[in-house]
Design a protein around this motif. Structure first.
Motif, mmCIF file in Angstrom:
data_model
loop_
_atom_site.group_PDB
_atom_site.id
_atom_site.type_symbol
_atom_site.label_atom_id
_atom_site.label_comp_id
_atom_site.label_asym_id
_atom_site.label_seq_id
_atom_site.Cartn_x
_atom_site.Cartn_y
_atom_site.Cartn_z
ATOM 1 N N ALA A 30 0.889 -1.251 -0.188
ATOM 2 C CA ALA A 30 -0.014 0.054 -0.041
ATOM 3 C C ALA A 30 0.934 1.267 -0.010
ATOM 4 O O ALA A 30 0.349 2.327 -0.330
ATOM 5 C CB ALA A 30 -0.914 0.015 1.256
ATOM 6 N N ALA A 31 2.238 1.060 0.358
ATOM 7 C CA ALA A 31 3.151 2.364 0.521
ATOM 8 C C ALA A 31 2.562 3.517 1.018
ATOM 9 O O ALA A 31 2.776 4.434 0.858
ATOM 10 C CB ALA A 31 3.510 2.682 -0.786
ATOM 11 N N THR A 32 1.880 3.413 2.284
ATOM 12 C CA THR A 32 1.366 4.333 3.040
ATOM 13 C C THR A 32 2.087 4.431 4.476
ATOM 14 O O THR A 32 2.308 3.387 5.073
ATOM 15 C CB THR A 32 -0.041 4.405 3.371
ATOM 16 O OG1 THR A 32 -0.540 3.390 4.325
ATOM 17 C CG2 THR A 32 -0.761 4.005 1.972
ATOM 18 N N PRO A 33 2.327 5.510 5.050
ATOM 19 C CA PRO A 33 2.998 5.654 6.393
ATOM 20 C C PRO A 33 2.095 5.018 7.488
ATOM 21 O O PRO A 33 2.746 4.503 8.544
ATOM 22 C CB PRO A 33 3.046 7.091 6.779
ATOM 23 C CG PRO A 33 2.462 7.881 5.843
ATOM 24 C CD PRO A 33 2.352 6.886 4.755
ATOM 25 N N VAL A 34 0.915 4.926 7.280
ATOM 26 C CA VAL A 34 -0.228 4.403 8.250
ATOM 27 C C VAL A 34 0.163 2.825 8.300
ATOM 28 O O VAL A 34 0.384 2.133 9.613
ATOM 29 C CB VAL A 34 -1.715 4.866 7.935
ATOM 30 C CG1 VAL A 34 -2.420 3.805 9.070
ATOM 31 C CG2 VAL A 34 -1.858 6.043 8.184
ATOM 32 N N THR A 35 -0.072 2.190 7.218
ATOM 33 C CA THR A 35 0.342 0.899 7.266
ATOM 34 C C THR A 35 1.604 0.304 7.603
ATOM 35 O O THR A 35 2.117 -0.721 8.213
ATOM 36 C CB THR A 35 -0.014 0.131 5.872
ATOM 37 O OG1 THR A 35 0.817 0.767 4.812
ATOM 38 C CG2 THR A 35 -1.451 0.200 5.317
ATOM 39 N N GLY A 56 2.926 2.372 -4.639
ATOM 40 C CA GLY A 56 3.653 3.724 -4.251
ATOM 41 C C GLY A 56 4.939 3.801 -5.079
ATOM 42 O O GLY A 56 5.067 2.931 -5.899
ATOM 43 N N GLN A 60 6.992 8.007 -1.719
ATOM 44 C CA GLN A 60 6.169 7.721 -0.697
ATOM 45 C C GLN A 60 7.422 7.145 0.486
ATOM 46 O O GLN A 60 6.876 7.126 1.596
ATOM 47 C CB GLN A 60 5.346 6.417 -0.672
ATOM 48 C CG GLN A 60 3.879 6.768 -1.007
ATOM 49 C CD GLN A 60 3.886 7.416 -2.180
ATOM 50 O OE1 GLN A 60 4.095 6.743 -3.243
ATOM 51 N NE2 GLN A 60 2.983 8.474 -2.493
ATOM 52 N N ASP A 63 8.163 9.359 4.022
ATOM 53 C CA ASP A 63 7.069 9.196 5.065
ATOM 54 C C ASP A 63 6.932 7.643 5.437
ATOM 55 O O ASP A 63 6.757 7.633 6.833
ATOM 56 C CB ASP A 63 5.794 9.512 4.506
ATOM 57 C CG ASP A 63 5.663 11.232 4.475
ATOM 58 O OD1 ASP A 63 6.548 11.961 5.004
ATOM 59 O OD2 ASP A 63 4.778 11.823 3.668
ATOM 60 N N VAL A 64 7.305 6.611 4.660
ATOM 61 C CA VAL A 64 7.107 5.474 5.178
ATOM 62 C C VAL A 64 8.364 4.936 6.167
ATOM 63 O O VAL A 64 8.114 4.386 7.204
ATOM 64 C CB VAL A 64 6.999 4.555 4.034
ATOM 65 C CG1 VAL A 64 7.357 3.060 4.424
ATOM 66 C CG2 VAL A 64 5.462 4.576 3.379
ATOM 67 N N THR A 243 -1.315 -5.542 2.334
ATOM 68 C CA THR A 243 -2.697 -5.526 1.588
ATOM 69 C C THR A 243 -3.175 -7.072 1.650
ATOM 70 O O THR A 243 -4.285 -7.368 1.969
ATOM 71 C CB THR A 243 -2.503 -5.094 0.326
ATOM 72 O OG1 THR A 243 -1.206 -5.911 -0.585
ATOM 73 C CG2 THR A 243 -2.214 -3.502 0.175
#
Length: 261
Positions: A30-35, A56, A60, A63-64, A243
């Motif tokens: 997902a390439a998000t900092p949240v995950t 991503g 990204q 932040d990741v 994911t």
């Protein structure tokens, strides 16, 4: 103000693997900092930001890497290509290591390793106004970096398998990593991870790694498979991705609820 030591890995992951530790991580598709933060909070040893197949791009990574580091978890990044600049940008952002896909020969692997190191040992561009050097506050990080960065080379093609012993012998190649889908397709047994030719290939990769004092890694679907491989001597084990783990958990709970996913 006391410096927070979580910010950068500083070679700890590389040293752990060199002394024989088994480590577990997961891919970040997902390439998000949240995950990244969720997986880090869950207790993985590392996360792997996938720029080859993930959602991503390099933008990204900033932040990741920081999100995972907030739990003292290092980020390894699979680059989208083996071009020199790709690895250097990610290391400047504080990545603990780089995974190189689609490497076919020892010469190609040697070129990849050079991208991880500063001259004269390599061809990485030199700068200090980046996260790795604490934005100029730690210029001595340049002197440490060559020994800190983890180099991961994927063995996923027939030429790479043929050259695996030579690749494993290279200084700076710390991990040989097998992606089951790519390698099984290359061996003409797509997805058949129990096929004799595939099992023999895994044995060859593991033997090449161990014979040269390096670690071997794989992507597996669940923890039980990871435990079996750890017992066999594999050290760098990715359990699914953010994911796939999420999708699997949702499906399982829907089935318990009587749904029909």
């Amino acid at each position: 103000m006391t410096h927070n030591p979580y910010a950068l890995d500083r070679g700890d992951l590389r040293r752990r693997l060199a002394r024989g530790d088994v480590t577990y991580g997961t891919f970040l598709g997902a390439a998000t900092p949240v995950t990244a933060e969720v997986c880090a909070a869950a207790g993985v040893d590392w996360v792997l930001l996938d720029l080859e197949h993930g959602a991503g791009g390099e933008e990204q990574a900033r932040d990741v890497i920081a999100a995972a580091a907030s739990y003292s978890v290092p980020t390894v990044v699979r680059v989208e290509s083996t071009e020199r600049i790709r690895a250097g940008r990610l290391l400047d952002l504080g990545a603990a290591g780089v995974m190189f896909p689609r490497v076919n020969t020892a010469d190609e692997a040697a070129a990849c390793v050079r991208h991880l190191r500063y001259p004269p040992a390599g061809d990485r561009g030199v700068a200090t106004y980046n996260r790795m050097c604490r934005y100029g506050l730690d210029p001595a990080a340049l002197d440490r970096s060559d020994g800190d960065v983890l180099g991961v080379v994927q063995i996923e093609t027939l030429p790479a398998l043929d050259a695996v012993e030579d690749i494993a012998a290279l200084d700076g190649v710390d991990v040989l990593f097998v992606g089951p889908r790519d390698l099984s397709h290359a061996l003409d047994v797509p997805g058949q991870t129990q096929a004799p030719v595939y099992v023999a290939a895994l044995d060859r990769v593991l033997a090449a790694a161990k014979g040269n004092g390096k670690a071997a890694g794989q992507l597996v679907s669940d923890g039980a498979a990871a435990a079996r491989l750890a017992a066999a001597g594999w050290q760098f084990l990715a359990i699914g991705s953010d994911t796939t783990l999420l999708a699997g958990a949702v499906v399982a709970e829907l089935r318990k609820a009587g749904g029909t996913p």
